[in-house]
Motif scaffolding. Structure first.
Motif, PDB file in Angstrom:
ATOM      1  N   GLU A 109     -18.806  64.759  45.074  1.00 54.59           N
ATOM      2  CA  GLU A 109     -19.575  65.379  46.153  1.00 54.59           C
ATOM      3  C   GLU A 109     -18.746  66.436  46.895  1.00 54.59           C
ATOM      4  O   GLU A 109     -19.238  67.507  47.227  1.00 54.59           O
ATOM      5  CB  GLU A 109     -20.111  64.333  47.126  1.00 54.59           C
ATOM      6  N   GLU A 110     -17.493  66.101  47.128  1.00 43.78           N
ATOM      7  CA  GLU A 110     -16.574  67.023  47.795  1.00 43.78           C
ATOM      8  C   GLU A 110     -16.362  68.280  46.945  1.00 43.78           C
ATOM      9  O   GLU A 110     -16.380  69.404  47.438  1.00 43.78           O
ATOM     10  CB  GLU A 110     -15.240  66.294  47.982  1.00 43.78           C
ATOM     11  N   ALA A 111     -16.204  68.080  45.645  1.00 44.86           N
ATOM     12  CA  ALA A 111     -16.001  69.198  44.720  1.00 44.86           C
ATOM     13  C   ALA A 111     -17.236  70.099  44.687  1.00 44.86           C
ATOM     14  O   ALA A 111     -17.124  71.327  44.689  1.00 44.86           O
ATOM     15  CB  ALA A 111     -15.678  68.677  43.319  1.00 44.86           C
ATOM     16  N   LYS A 112     -18.408  69.480  44.690  1.00 41.17           N
ATOM     17  CA  LYS A 112     -19.652  70.258  44.688  1.00 41.17           C
ATOM     18  C   LYS A 112     -19.755  71.087  45.966  1.00 41.17           C
ATOM     19  O   LYS A 112     -20.186  72.240  45.939  1.00 41.17           O
ATOM     20  CB  LYS A 112     -20.871  69.330  44.568  1.00 41.17           C
ATOM     21  N   GLN A 113     -19.365  70.497  47.084  1.00 35.59           N
ATOM     22  CA  GLN A 113     -19.407  71.194  48.361  1.00 35.59           C
ATOM     23  C   GLN A 113     -18.461  72.397  48.351  1.00 35.59           C
ATOM     24  O   GLN A 113     -18.780  73.464  48.862  1.00 35.59           O
ATOM     25  CB  GLN A 113     -19.039  70.229  49.501  1.00 35.59           C
ATOM     26  N   LEU A 114     -17.312  72.208  47.731  1.00 38.40           N
ATOM     27  CA  LEU A 114     -16.331  73.290  47.623  1.00 38.40           C
ATOM     28  C   LEU A 114     -16.918  74.449  46.818  1.00 38.40           C
ATOM     29  O   LEU A 114     -16.834  75.614  47.227  1.00 38.40           O
ATOM     30  CB  LEU A 114     -15.050  72.768  46.953  1.00 38.40           C
ATOM     31  N   TRP A 115     -17.556  74.143  45.682  1.00 36.81           N
ATOM     32  CA  TRP A 115     -18.198  75.193  44.882  1.00 36.81           C
ATOM     33  C   TRP A 115     -19.292  75.877  45.697  1.00 36.81           C
ATOM     34  O   TRP A 115     -19.438  77.087  45.656  1.00 36.81           O
ATOM     35  CB  TRP A 115     -18.794  74.610  43.593  1.00 36.81           C
ATOM     36  N   GLU A 116     -20.060  75.072  46.413  1.00 36.27           N
ATOM     37  CA  GLU A 116     -21.139  75.590  47.253  1.00 36.27           C
ATOM     38  C   GLU A 116     -20.587  76.653  48.212  1.00 36.27           C
ATOM     39  O   GLU A 116     -21.144  77.749  48.336  1.00 36.27           O
ATOM     40  CB  GLU A 116     -21.744  74.420  48.039  1.00 36.27           C
ATOM     41  N   ASN A 117     -19.459  76.335  48.850  1.00 33.11           N
ATOM     42  CA  ASN A 117     -18.834  77.266  49.794  1.00 33.11           C
ATOM     43  C   ASN A 117     -18.307  78.506  49.093  1.00 33.11           C
ATOM     44  O   ASN A 117     -18.475  79.628  49.582  1.00 33.11           O
ATOM     45  CB  ASN A 117     -17.681  76.577  50.536  1.00 33.11           C
ATOM     46  N   GLN A 118     -17.668  78.306  47.946  1.00 30.95           N
ATOM     47  CA  GLN A 118     -17.106  79.453  47.227  1.00 30.95           C
ATOM     48  C   GLN A 118     -18.198  80.380  46.708  1.00 30.95           C
ATOM     49  O   GLN A 118     -18.099  81.596  46.826  1.00 30.95           O
ATOM     50  CB  GLN A 118     -16.216  78.968  46.072  1.00 30.95           C
ATOM     51  N   VAL A 119     -19.246  79.798  46.142  1.00 32.19           N
ATOM     52  CA  VAL A 119     -20.337  80.616  45.614  1.00 32.19           C
ATOM     53  C   VAL A 119     -21.074  81.334  46.751  1.00 32.19           C
ATOM     54  O   VAL A 119     -21.520  82.464  46.607  1.00 32.19           O
ATOM     55  CB  VAL A 119     -21.301  79.774  44.736  1.00 32.19           C
ATOM     56  N   SER A 120     -21.116  80.667  47.896  1.00 25.28           N
ATOM     57  CA  SER A 120     -21.707  81.309  49.062  1.00 25.28           C
ATOM     58  C   SER A 120     -20.898  82.563  49.451  1.00 25.28           C
ATOM     59  O   SER A 120     -21.463  83.610  49.759  1.00 25.28           O
ATOM     60  CB  SER A 120     -21.757  80.298  50.200  1.00 25.28           C
ATOM     61  N   ASP A 121     -19.576  82.467  49.395  1.00 22.42           N
ATOM     62  CA  ASP A 121     -18.706  83.618  49.640  1.00 22.42           C
ATOM     63  C   ASP A 121     -18.968  84.708  48.605  1.00 22.42           C
ATOM     64  O   ASP A 121     -19.081  85.890  48.935  1.00 22.42           O
ATOM     65  CB  ASP A 121     -17.217  83.222  49.561  1.00 22.42           C
ATOM     66  N   LEU A 122     -19.067  84.302  47.351  1.00 24.95           N
ATOM     67  CA  LEU A 122     -19.318  85.241  46.258  1.00 24.95           C
ATOM     68  C   LEU A 122     -20.627  86.003  46.502  1.00 24.95           C
ATOM     69  O   LEU A 122     -20.673  87.220  46.422  1.00 24.95           O
ATOM     70  CB  LEU A 122     -19.381  84.483  44.927  1.00 24.95           C
ATOM     71  N   LYS A 123     -21.683  85.262  46.837  1.00 25.80           N
ATOM     72  CA  LYS A 123     -22.981  85.886  47.075  1.00 25.80           C
ATOM     73  C   LYS A 123     -22.907  86.866  48.245  1.00 25.80           C
ATOM     74  O   LYS A 123     -23.531  87.936  48.218  1.00 25.80           O
ATOM     75  CB  LYS A 123     -24.039  84.833  47.364  1.00 25.80           C
ATOM     76  N   HIS A 124     -22.151  86.500  49.259  1.00 27.46           N
ATOM     77  CA  HIS A 124     -21.982  87.362  50.418  1.00 27.46           C
ATOM     78  C   HIS A 124     -21.317  88.686  50.012  1.00 27.46           C
ATOM     79  O   HIS A 124     -21.746  89.763  50.400  1.00 27.46           O
ATOM     80  CB  HIS A 124     -21.170  86.639  51.482  1.00 27.46           C
ATOM     81  N   ILE A 125     -20.274  88.575  49.187  1.00 32.17           N
ATOM     82  CA  ILE A 125     -19.510  89.760  48.762  1.00 32.17           C
ATOM     83  C   ILE A 125     -20.368  90.699  47.906  1.00 32.17           C
ATOM     84  O   ILE A 125     -20.309  91.911  48.058  1.00 32.17           O
ATOM     85  CB  ILE A 125     -18.255  89.321  47.964  1.00 32.17           C
ATOM     86  N   ILE A 126     -21.176  90.131  47.019  1.00 40.20           N
ATOM     87  CA  ILE A 126     -21.987  90.990  46.155  1.00 40.20           C
ATOM     88  C   ILE A 126     -23.336  91.353  46.775  1.00 40.20           C
ATOM     89  O   ILE A 126     -24.168  91.989  46.146  1.00 40.20           O
ATOM     90  CB  ILE A 126     -22.185  90.381  44.735  1.00 40.20           C
ATOM     91  N   GLY A 127     -23.542  90.911  48.015  1.00 36.39           N
ATOM     92  CA  GLY A 127     -24.767  91.274  48.723  1.00 36.39           C
ATOM     93  C   GLY A 127     -26.002  90.559  48.227  1.00 36.39           C
ATOM     94  O   GLY A 127     -27.100  91.096  48.253  1.00 36.39           O
TER      95      GLY A 127
END
Length: 129
Positions: A109-127
């Motif tokens: 669950e913790e690992a999934k949350q980490l991916w969630e946060n990272q992918v959220s950053d990725l989406k932010h960067i690519i608009g």
């Protein structure tokens, strides 16, 4: 104890080509995945805070996927890897990012949350928010 495999999928509004750059290059990965990313040939070093992990780019297919195998101190492959695949719906052209990774059962669950946060950053960067 062994780690377990899990898979995540995130819709991303972005062309597969642009997304691939962020998944496959040190500069792209450093934007969202780790604090620092260096590569020497097929070997990548990922740094988060003070933790450093080494992986080998095991396979890649331009515009489609990258797979990194974690390596030990002597640069030998371990049994664990993470893979990022770009999926594009043939009809709607919707793009999504599929992540395949491993974690200890009590840390999934913790690992999934980490991916969630990272992918959220990725989406932010690519608009693609």
């Amino acid at each position: 104890s062994k780690k377990v495999l899990y898979t995540l999928e995130y819709p991303v509004r972005c062309s597969p080509g642009i997304l691939y750059e962020f998944l496959s290059t040190p500069a792209g990965l450093q934007e969202w995945f780790a604090d620092n990313v260096n590569s020497r040939g097929e070997f990548f070093t990922f740094t988060w805070d003070d933790a450093e992990e080494n992986a080998r780019l095991a396979s890649k297919k331009t515009g489609e996927k990258v797979k990194f195998k974690w390596v030990d101190e002597s640069k030998k492959d371990t049994e664990y890897y993470f893979e990022m695949r770009i999926l594009e719906d043939e009809i709607t052209k919707d793009v999504s990012l599929m992540v395949v990774d491993f974690a200890f059962e009590d840390e999934v669950e913790e690992a999934k949350q980490l991916w969630e946060n990272q992918v959220s950053d990725l989406k932010h960067i690519i608009g693609s928010v």
